[in-house]
Design an enzyme around this catalytic site. Structure first.
Site, PDB file in Angstrom:
ATOM      1  N   LEU A  15       0.976  -1.305   0.053  1.00 33.75           N
ATOM      2  CA  LEU A  15      -0.016   0.069   0.028  1.00 33.75           C
ATOM      3  C   LEU A  15       0.948   1.501  -0.014  1.00 33.75           C
ATOM      4  CD1 LEU A  15      -2.905  -0.464   2.424  1.00 33.75           C
ATOM      5  CD2 LEU A  15      -2.866  -0.784   0.169  1.00 33.75           C
ATOM      6  N   SER A  16       1.944   1.135   0.046  1.00 34.84           N
ATOM      7  CA  SER A  16       3.000   2.192   0.245  1.00 34.84           C
ATOM      8  C   SER A  16       2.991   3.369  -0.968  1.00 34.84           C
ATOM      9  CB  SER A  16       4.590   1.875   0.440  1.00 34.84           C
ATOM     10  OG  SER A  16       4.887   1.125   1.579  1.00 34.84           O
ATOM     11  N   LYS A  64      15.407  -6.183   4.801  1.00 33.55           N
ATOM     12  CA  LYS A  64      15.576  -5.051   5.696  1.00 33.55           C
ATOM     13  C   LYS A  64      17.030  -5.271   6.388  1.00 33.55           C
ATOM     14  CE  LYS A  64      10.871  -4.042   7.124  1.00 33.55           C
ATOM     15  NZ  LYS A  64       9.638  -4.373   7.880  1.00 33.55           N
ATOM     16  N   ASP A 100      10.246   1.312  11.739  1.00 39.77           N
ATOM     17  CA  ASP A 100       9.394   0.318  12.185  1.00 39.77           C
ATOM     18  C   ASP A 100       8.998   0.491  13.820  1.00 39.77           C
ATOM     19  OD1 ASP A 100       8.741  -0.928  10.101  1.00 39.77           O
ATOM     20  OD2 ASP A 100      10.215  -2.363   9.786  1.00 39.77           O
ATOM     21  N   ALA A 125      11.405 -13.847  13.993  1.00 38.47           N
ATOM     22  CA  ALA A 125      12.682 -13.410  14.393  1.00 38.47           C
ATOM     23  C   ALA A 125      13.567 -12.705  13.039  1.00 38.47           C
ATOM     24  CB  ALA A 125      13.652 -14.518  14.907  1.00 38.47           C
ATOM     25  N   GLY A 127      13.638  -9.174  10.200  1.00 35.98           N
ATOM     26  CA  GLY A 127      13.899  -7.651  10.322  1.00 35.98           C
ATOM     27  C   GLY A 127      12.713  -7.204  11.108  1.00 35.98           C
ATOM     28  N   TYR A 219      -0.672  -5.894   7.350  1.00 40.68           N
ATOM     29  CA  TYR A 219      -1.824  -4.794   6.981  1.00 40.68           C
ATOM     30  C   TYR A 219      -2.847  -5.292   5.958  1.00 40.68           C
ATOM     31  CZ  TYR A 219       1.189  -2.977   3.711  1.00 40.68           C
ATOM     32  OH  TYR A 219       1.986  -2.685   2.634  1.00 40.68           O
ATOM     33  N   GLY A 240      -2.811  -4.281  11.572  1.00 43.49           N
ATOM     34  CA  GLY A 240      -1.402  -3.772  11.140  1.00 43.49           C
ATOM     35  C   GLY A 240      -1.433  -2.281  10.422  1.00 43.49           C
TER      36      GLY A 240
HETATM   37  P1  ATR Z   1      11.053  -9.114   7.861  1.00 44.20           P
HETATM   38  O1  ATR Z   1      12.322  -8.348   7.513  1.00 44.20           O
HETATM   39  O2  ATR Z   1       9.868  -8.382   6.982  1.00 44.20           O
HETATM   40  O3  ATR Z   1      10.868  -9.383   9.145  1.00 44.20           O
HETATM   41  P2  ATR Z   1      12.203 -11.874   7.159  1.00 44.20           P
HETATM   42  O4  ATR Z   1      13.355 -11.178   7.543  1.00 44.20           O
HETATM   43  O5  ATR Z   1      12.306 -12.501   6.055  1.00 44.20           O
HETATM   44  O6  ATR Z   1      11.135 -10.665   7.043  1.00 44.20           O
HETATM   45  O7  ATR Z   1      11.474 -12.607   8.334  1.00 44.20           O
HETATM   46  C1  ATR Z   1      10.330 -13.374   8.185  1.00 44.20           C
HETATM   47  C2  ATR Z   1       9.908 -13.995   9.433  1.00 44.20           C
HETATM   48  O8  ATR Z   1       8.639 -14.705   9.129  1.00 44.20           O
HETATM   49  C3  ATR Z   1      10.976 -14.945   9.948  1.00 44.20           C
HETATM   50  O9  ATR Z   1      10.865 -14.845  11.532  1.00 44.20           O
HETATM   51  C4  ATR Z   1      10.427 -16.343   9.324  1.00 44.20           C
HETATM   52  O10 ATR Z   1      10.773 -17.511  10.218  1.00 44.20           O
HETATM   53  P3  ATR Z   1      12.202 -18.355  10.077  1.00 44.20           P
HETATM   54  O11 ATR Z   1      13.074 -17.693  10.905  1.00 44.20           O
HETATM   55  O12 ATR Z   1      11.955 -19.500  10.462  1.00 44.20           O
HETATM   56  O13 ATR Z   1      12.548 -18.156   8.610  1.00 44.20           O
HETATM   57  C5  ATR Z   1       8.897 -16.081   9.647  1.00 44.20           C
HETATM   58  N1  ATR Z   1       8.308 -17.043   8.620  1.00 44.20           N
HETATM   59  C6  ATR Z   1       8.228 -16.882   7.275  1.00 44.20           C
HETATM   60  N2  ATR Z   1       7.473 -17.855   6.558  1.00 44.20           N
HETATM   61  C7  ATR Z   1       6.889 -18.681   7.583  1.00 44.20           C
HETATM   62  C8  ATR Z   1       6.112 -19.913   7.701  1.00 44.20           C
HETATM   63  N3  ATR Z   1       5.632 -20.268   6.676  1.00 44.20           N
HETATM   64  N4  ATR Z   1       5.944 -20.141   8.966  1.00 44.20           N
HETATM   65  C9  ATR Z   1       6.354 -19.660  10.069  1.00 44.20           C
HETATM   66  N5  ATR Z   1       7.075 -18.518  10.140  1.00 44.20           N
HETATM   67  C10 ATR Z   1       7.429 -18.046   8.832  1.00 44.20           C
END
Ligand code: ATR
Length: 260
Positions: A15-16, A64, A100, A125, A127, A219, A240
């Site tokens: 949406l940005s 990120k 953020d 866990a 960004g 969101y 969100g």
């Molecule tokens: P962002 O920078 O937006 O936080 P990211 O760094 O890619 O994006 O982080 C995505 C988060 O969603 C991670 O915590 C990821 O878990 P993993 O550390 O196990 O990869 C979590 N995530 C993504 N897909 C997932 C899924 N299908 N089930 C559970 N957690 C998921």
């Protein structure tokens, strides 16, 4: 005309552009904000182009953290968090910030006056989790990090001295005042997915005063499966879009430095 964008993948749902283009128009600034679908392997190449072509950007999933190595200056806060979601290009030098953190805190503070001492469970866990955990710990919350890959939760918990960490299955609703999803699970088009598929069942067993406030930073959709489950179990929810607008607004203030 100055060019701005949001960089990520998948990005078409963002949406940005709508929000920032409307704000530029409202200020009478001739700028154009687009989406840029960039994969991890294309990021280095794109950032070279960015330096010559763009005045600013938002950074989203999954860049990120990895975008930092392409920047010339990173704010102390973004450095501590280890994640950047806003970049401005000042005369060919790239500056990175993280909006953020205040986005999450401002959204929470609308519903919860005091964060200090609250037990907060953060799902994820990545960004977005880093900014959330950093802001909450700085505000005095007792933070637990749960993630699909427990090693990522463990590293983040160690780095920021969080209270505990575990897998998504470890969620203990009785020990949680606030639950925040920072994972991408449930994001459009996978709107039937939830990072905690049995949340509704878990929450229904709790007395009303023990039910956590549940927030999602996704969101789109506004009501994720996690929030729908929490709402139907009688929890207060924070959508969100609030976090989105708060972080966008702070990013926009940075963009104004380079927009004219
Ligand atoms: P962002 O920078 O937006 O936080 P990211 O760094 O890619 O994006 O982080 C995505 C988060 O969603 C991670 O915590 C990821 O878990 P993993 O550390 O196990 O990869 C979590 N995530 C993504 N897909 C997932 C899924 N299908 N089930 C559970 N957690 C998921």
């Amino acid at each position: 005309m100055k060019k701005f964008c949001v960089i990520g993948t998948p990005i078409s749902h963002s949406l940005s552009p709508r929000v920032h283009n409307a704000w530029f128009r409202a200020k009478g600034i001739a700028a154009e904000y687009s989406t840029q679908e960039v994969s991890a392997k294309d990021l280095a190449g794109f950032m070279k182009r960015f330096r010559n072509e763009f005045a600013g950007a938002n950074i989203t999933i999954p860049h990120k953290q990895r975008v930092i190595k392409f920047l010339d200056f990173v704010s102390a806060e973004a450095k501590n968090i280890g994640a950047v979601n806003t970049i401005i290009n000042k005369n060919g030098k790239l500056y990175g910030y993280n909006t953020d953190v205040s986005g999450v805190l401002k959204s929470l503070i609308k519903s919860i006056k005091i964060i200090r001492g609250k037990k907060v469970v953060v799902l994820g866990a990545g960004g977005a989790a880093r900014a959330t955990v950093y802001g909450l710990i700085k505000s005095g919350a007792k933070v637990s990090i749960l993630n699909r890959t427990v090693a990522h939760a463990k590293n983040l918990a160690r780095e920021f001295s969080a209270y505990s960490f575990g897998s998504l299955e470890d969620f203990d609703a009785a020990n949680c005042n606030i639950l925040i999803n920072t994972t991408s699970v449930g994001m459009w088009p996978n709107t039937m997915d939830s990072p905690l598929p049995s949340l509704k069942k878990i929450l229904k067993g709790l007395p009303a005063r023990k039910k956590p406030i549940v927030m999602d930073i996704i969101y789109r959709p506004k009501l994720t499966k996690l929030l729908r489950d929490a709402k139907s179990a009688g929890c207060k929810i924070i959508t969100g879009d609030l976090m989105f607008i708060n972080q966008a607004n702070e990013s926009f203030n940075y963009f104004l430095q380079v927009a004219v």
